[in-house]
Design a protein around this motif. Structure first.
Motif, PDB file in Angstrom:
ATOM      1  N   HIS A  14       1.020  -1.307   0.175  1.00 22.92           N
ATOM      2  CA  HIS A  14      -0.156  -0.039   0.480  1.00 22.92           C
ATOM      3  C   HIS A  14       0.893   1.755  -0.408  1.00 22.92           C
ATOM      4  N   GLU A  15       1.594   0.946   0.398  1.00 30.82           N
ATOM      5  CA  GLU A  15       3.122   2.116   0.396  1.00 30.82           C
ATOM      6  C   GLU A  15       3.445   2.908  -0.995  1.00 30.82           C
ATOM      7  N   ALA A  16       4.249   1.615  -1.882  1.00 31.55           N
ATOM      8  CA  ALA A  16       4.538   1.136  -2.977  1.00 31.55           C
ATOM      9  C   ALA A  16       3.190   2.440  -3.895  1.00 31.55           C
ATOM     10  N   ALA A  17       1.840   1.111  -3.427  1.00 28.17           N
ATOM     11  CA  ALA A  17       0.734   2.219  -4.080  1.00 28.17           C
ATOM     12  C   ALA A  17       0.803   3.901  -4.321  1.00 28.17           C
ATOM     13  N   VAL A  18       0.896   4.655  -3.167  1.00 30.48           N
ATOM     14  CA  VAL A  18       1.323   6.210  -2.351  1.00 30.48           C
ATOM     15  C   VAL A  18       2.522   6.776  -3.292  1.00 30.48           C
ATOM     16  N   LEU A  19       3.416   5.833  -3.095  1.00 30.92           N
ATOM     17  CA  LEU A  19       4.690   5.943  -4.445  1.00 30.92           C
ATOM     18  C   LEU A  19       4.496   6.388  -5.167  1.00 30.92           C
ATOM     19  N   ALA A  20       4.221   5.634  -5.552  1.00 27.23           N
ATOM     20  CA  ALA A  20       3.901   5.260  -7.803  1.00 27.23           C
ATOM     21  C   ALA A  20       2.722   6.743  -8.003  1.00 27.23           C
ATOM     22  N   GLY A  21       1.391   6.936  -6.996  1.00 30.35           N
ATOM     23  CA  GLY A  21       0.870   8.404  -7.412  1.00 30.35           C
ATOM     24  C   GLY A  21       1.631   9.667  -6.825  1.00 30.35           C
ATOM     25  N   LEU A  22       2.839   9.702  -5.977  1.00 29.68           N
ATOM     26  CA  LEU A  22       3.209  10.993  -5.506  1.00 29.68           C
ATOM     27  C   LEU A  22       4.391  10.475  -6.957  1.00 29.68           C
ATOM     28  N   ARG A  23       5.014   9.783  -7.534  1.00 32.83           N
ATOM     29  CA  ARG A  23       5.677   9.862  -8.553  1.00 32.83           C
ATOM     30  C   ARG A  23       5.030  10.307 -10.425  1.00 32.83           C
ATOM     31  N   ASP A  24       4.156  10.174 -10.244  1.00 38.54           N
ATOM     32  CA  ASP A  24       3.277  10.229 -11.771  1.00 38.54           C
ATOM     33  C   ASP A  24       2.307  11.203 -10.970  1.00 38.54           C
ATOM     34  N   GLY A  25       2.248  11.850 -10.302  1.00 37.14           N
ATOM     35  CA  GLY A  25       1.574  13.496  -9.863  1.00 37.14           C
ATOM     36  C   GLY A  25       0.298  12.969 -10.118  1.00 37.14           C
ATOM     37  N   THR A  26      -0.735  11.252  -9.982  1.00 35.50           N
ATOM     38  CA  THR A  26      -2.079  11.174  -9.598  1.00 35.50           C
ATOM     39  C   THR A  26      -2.345  10.812  -8.598  1.00 35.50           C
ATOM     40  N   LEU A  27      -2.269  11.071  -7.563  1.00 33.40           N
ATOM     41  CA  LEU A  27      -2.415  10.757  -5.996  1.00 33.40           C
ATOM     42  C   LEU A  27      -3.132  12.035  -5.720  1.00 33.40           C
ATOM     43  N   PRO A  28      -5.064  10.772  -5.395  1.00 38.49           N
ATOM     44  CA  PRO A  28      -5.712  11.362  -5.348  1.00 38.49           C
ATOM     45  C   PRO A  28      -5.927  12.093  -2.980  1.00 38.49           C
ATOM     46  N   ALA A  29      -6.304  12.694  -3.335  1.00 40.64           N
ATOM     47  CA  ALA A  29      -6.256  12.896  -1.819  1.00 40.64           C
ATOM     48  C   ALA A  29      -6.764  12.493  -0.813  1.00 40.64           C
ATOM     49  N   TYR A  30      -8.492  10.818  -1.476  1.00 36.33           N
ATOM     50  CA  TYR A  30      -8.831   9.878  -0.496  1.00 36.33           C
ATOM     51  C   TYR A  30      -8.153   8.798  -1.565  1.00 36.33           C
ATOM     52  N   SER A  31      -7.833   7.690  -1.073  1.00 29.36           N
ATOM     53  CA  SER A  31      -7.824   6.188  -2.124  1.00 29.36           C
ATOM     54  C   SER A  31      -7.714   4.701  -1.194  1.00 29.36           C
ATOM     55  N   THR A  32      -8.668   4.043  -1.657  1.00 27.46           N
ATOM     56  CA  THR A  32      -8.237   3.194  -0.863  1.00 27.46           C
ATOM     57  C   THR A  32      -7.437   1.997  -1.781  1.00 27.46           C
ATOM     58  N   PHE A  33      -7.468   0.668  -0.949  1.00 28.71           N
ATOM     59  CA  PHE A  33      -6.506  -0.631  -1.074  1.00 28.71           C
ATOM     60  C   PHE A  33      -7.043  -1.452  -0.601  1.00 28.71           C
ATOM     61  N   GLY A  34      -6.830  -2.375  -0.984  1.00 27.70           N
ATOM     62  CA  GLY A  34      -7.777  -3.506  -0.478  1.00 27.70           C
ATOM     63  C   GLY A  34      -8.730  -4.538  -0.539  1.00 27.70           C
ATOM     64  N   PHE A  35      -9.516  -3.295  -1.023  1.00 28.57           N
ATOM     65  CA  PHE A  35     -10.939  -3.942  -1.361  1.00 28.57           C
ATOM     66  C   PHE A  35     -11.459  -4.531  -2.618  1.00 28.57           C
ATOM     67  N   ALA A  36     -12.586  -5.077  -2.354  1.00 25.51           N
ATOM     68  CA  ALA A  36     -12.797  -6.000  -4.168  1.00 25.51           C
ATOM     69  C   ALA A  36     -12.826  -4.466  -4.588  1.00 25.51           C
ATOM     70  N   ALA A  37     -13.146  -4.941  -6.370  1.00 22.73           N
ATOM     71  CA  ALA A  37     -13.466  -4.683  -6.613  1.00 22.73           C
ATOM     72  C   ALA A  37     -15.601  -4.009  -6.975  1.00 22.73           C
ATOM     73  N   SER A  38     -15.655  -2.881  -7.156  1.00 25.16           N
ATOM     74  CA  SER A  38     -17.249  -3.140  -6.861  1.00 25.16           C
ATOM     75  C   SER A  38     -17.482  -2.802  -8.029  1.00 25.16           C
TER      76      SER A  38
END
Length: 164
Positions: free
Chosen positions: A140-164
């Motif tokens: 989940h930390e790698a996901a945040v760093l990827a968003g920082l790197r790409d400039g795509t990190l939203p203010a609110y994010s989720t991790f580990g939930f089944a796709a709805s």
């Protein structure tokens, strides 16, 4: 206390565990770099690379205050210029764990030289380019760093939930 909580919230309510994370950032020869720690012999993901400072928000403490406290306790730095990055609601896809709310912050300035203060919890510190992170990383930390790197990190994010 548990009876009081259940009487108010009901037995089917879950507990959300808050934590704060600090990613120290600097400009390096290959772009933006982040300071990471290799986790020691700890229960959660030992040997994985993770934020240099992170931990639970204590009762009566703000997420910002927890971030500053953890930075002092884990890497010995103060005076951080904290910037909010994202709040991540996290679970482990149906596993029986408390859900989490993680507050991620970045800092580009601080006082002191980062060092390992708790050698049983962290075995190594290192600066890594955002586009060349070490392996293995806490997912989940790698996901945040990827968003920082790409400039795509939203203010609110989720991790580990089944796709709805």
């Amino acid at each position: 206390m548990t009876d009081r909580v259940e009487a108010f919230a009901g037995p089917d309510r879950f507990v959300v565990v808050p934590a704060s994370y600090v990613f120290l950032l600097r400009e390096g020869s290959d772009g933006t770099e982040v300071l990471l720690q290799r986790r020691g012999a700890v229960p959660y993901m030992p040997g994985h690379w993770a934020a240099a400072a992170a931990g639970h928000v204590e009762r009566g403490e703000t997420a910002y205050d927890a971030a500053a406290r953890e930075a002092l306790e884990e890497i010995g730095v103060t005076g951080l210029s904290l910037e909010f990055a994202t709040a991540m609601q996290r679970t482990r896809s149906g596993e029986a764990i408390d859900e989490r709310i993680d507050f991620f912050f970045t800092a580009r300035s601080w006082t002191g030289e980062p060092r390992i203060v708790e050698p049983l919890k962290a075995t190594e510190l290192g600066w890594f380019a955002l586009d060349d992170l070490p392996d293995p990383m806490v997912p989940h930390e790698a996901a945040v760093l990827a968003g920082l790197r790409d400039g795509t990190l939203p203010a609110y994010s989720t991790f580990g939930f089944a796709a709805s």
